[in-house]
Design a protein around this motif. Structure first.
Motif, mmCIF file in Angstrom:
data_model
loop_
_atom_site.group_PDB
_atom_site.id
_atom_site.type_symbol
_atom_site.label_atom_id
_atom_site.label_comp_id
_atom_site.label_asym_id
_atom_site.label_seq_id
_atom_site.Cartn_x
_atom_site.Cartn_y
_atom_site.Cartn_z
ATOM 1 N N UNK A 64 -28.680 -39.768 27.016
ATOM 2 C CA UNK A 64 -28.995 -40.982 27.936
ATOM 3 C C UNK A 64 -28.266 -42.338 27.703
ATOM 4 N N UNK A 65 -27.396 -42.885 28.133
ATOM 5 C CA UNK A 65 -26.531 -43.928 27.634
ATOM 6 C C UNK A 65 -27.169 -45.328 28.591
ATOM 7 N N UNK A 66 -27.611 -45.024 29.714
ATOM 8 C CA UNK A 66 -27.979 -45.988 30.495
ATOM 9 C C UNK A 66 -28.866 -45.426 31.731
ATOM 10 N N UNK A 67 -30.085 -46.169 31.817
ATOM 11 C CA UNK A 67 -30.857 -45.925 33.158
ATOM 12 C C UNK A 67 -31.504 -47.044 33.646
ATOM 13 N N UNK A 68 -31.392 -47.218 35.197
ATOM 14 C CA UNK A 68 -31.659 -48.499 35.584
ATOM 15 C C UNK A 68 -32.079 -48.322 37.018
ATOM 16 N N UNK A 69 -32.946 -49.010 37.501
ATOM 17 C CA UNK A 69 -33.519 -48.753 38.965
ATOM 18 C C UNK A 69 -32.894 -50.074 39.644
ATOM 19 N N UNK A 70 -32.064 -49.823 40.944
ATOM 20 C CA UNK A 70 -31.688 -51.022 41.730
ATOM 21 C C UNK A 70 -32.249 -50.976 42.695
ATOM 22 N N UNK A 71 -32.890 -52.114 43.018
ATOM 23 C CA UNK A 71 -33.789 -52.393 44.326
ATOM 24 C C UNK A 71 -33.268 -53.528 45.000
ATOM 25 N N UNK A 72 -33.249 -53.504 46.393
ATOM 26 C CA UNK A 72 -33.106 -54.762 47.255
ATOM 27 C C UNK A 72 -33.942 -54.090 48.383
ATOM 28 N N UNK A 73 -34.772 -55.493 48.787
ATOM 29 C CA UNK A 73 -35.630 -55.387 49.893
ATOM 30 C C UNK A 73 -35.005 -55.456 51.353
ATOM 31 N N UNK A 138 -28.173 -43.236 36.464
ATOM 32 C CA UNK A 138 -28.347 -42.640 35.182
ATOM 33 C C UNK A 138 -26.969 -42.275 34.623
ATOM 34 N N UNK A 139 -26.466 -42.574 33.481
ATOM 35 C CA UNK A 139 -25.094 -42.232 32.831
ATOM 36 C C UNK A 139 -25.573 -41.647 31.483
ATOM 37 N N UNK A 140 -24.916 -40.467 31.691
ATOM 38 C CA UNK A 140 -25.066 -39.563 30.263
ATOM 39 C C UNK A 140 -23.707 -39.453 29.394
ATOM 40 N N UNK A 141 -23.842 -39.250 28.133
ATOM 41 C CA UNK A 141 -22.400 -39.055 27.280
ATOM 42 C C UNK A 141 -22.787 -38.906 25.903
ATOM 43 N N UNK A 142 -21.638 -39.247 25.147
ATOM 44 C CA UNK A 142 -21.877 -38.985 23.550
ATOM 45 C C UNK A 142 -21.042 -40.066 23.041
ATOM 46 N N UNK A 143 -21.453 -40.289 21.693
ATOM 47 C CA UNK A 143 -20.521 -41.183 20.783
ATOM 48 C C UNK A 143 -19.462 -40.796 20.159
ATOM 49 N N UNK A 144 -18.446 -41.554 20.122
ATOM 50 C CA UNK A 144 -17.240 -40.896 19.281
ATOM 51 C C UNK A 144 -17.121 -41.627 17.988
#
Length: 144
Positions: A64-73, A138-144
């Motif tokens: 998992x490279x990035x994980x975030x909740x995005x919320x707007x009321x 969520x963004x998944x990947x690997x390092x080079x």
């Protein structure tokens, strides 16, 4: 004579639309062009019935490279639009998941730049008018 077709009423509708567009600009910080068609096109990307986006595959060795909740009321008469870019050198993105949570019911995600097999991805999150949104990205990947 049809009600609502008089020239002064048509002009008034245009002025109301421009005022609402200006209000949207001040709330979200986005630039709004009254001539631009703000309709979200679902054909540009794969969407399931809940407006989720799933691109690529999570394979063995990915993390998992990035994980975030995005919320707007939700706000009356407002269409929320948020653009976000995730970028990191020396990585390769293999999967992107944007999952709509609970109440939003009608918000859309669009990948506007980058994506799978790149080192960055840009998203646009858009709500329906008068509603908010709540997405898990969520963004998944690997390092080079």
């Amino acid at each position: 004579m049809k009600i609502g077709r008089e020239p002064w009423m048509v002009e008034m509708r245009g002025q109301i639309f421009f005022m609402l567009a200006s209000l949207l600009c001040s709330v979200t910080g986005a630039a709004v062009d009254p001539q631009e068609d703000t309709e979200v096109l679902k054909e540009d990307y794969w969407v399931d019935g809940n407006h989720n986006v799933n691109v690529g595959w999570i394979e063995q060795g990915n993390f998992l490279l990035f994980r975030r909740d995005f919320y707007m009321a939700p706000m009356s008469f407002i269409t929320h639009r948020l653009e976000f870019t995730f970028t990191e050198p020396n990585i390769v993105i293999t999967a992107i998941q944007a999952t709509e949570k609970s109440f939003s019911k009608g918000a859309y995600v669009k990948i506007i730049a980058g994506g799978v097999n790149r080192n960055s991805v840009s998203f646009r999150l858009t709500s329906e008018t008068g509603k908010g949104f709540f997405f898990l990205v969520q963004v998944w990947g690997y390092r080079v």
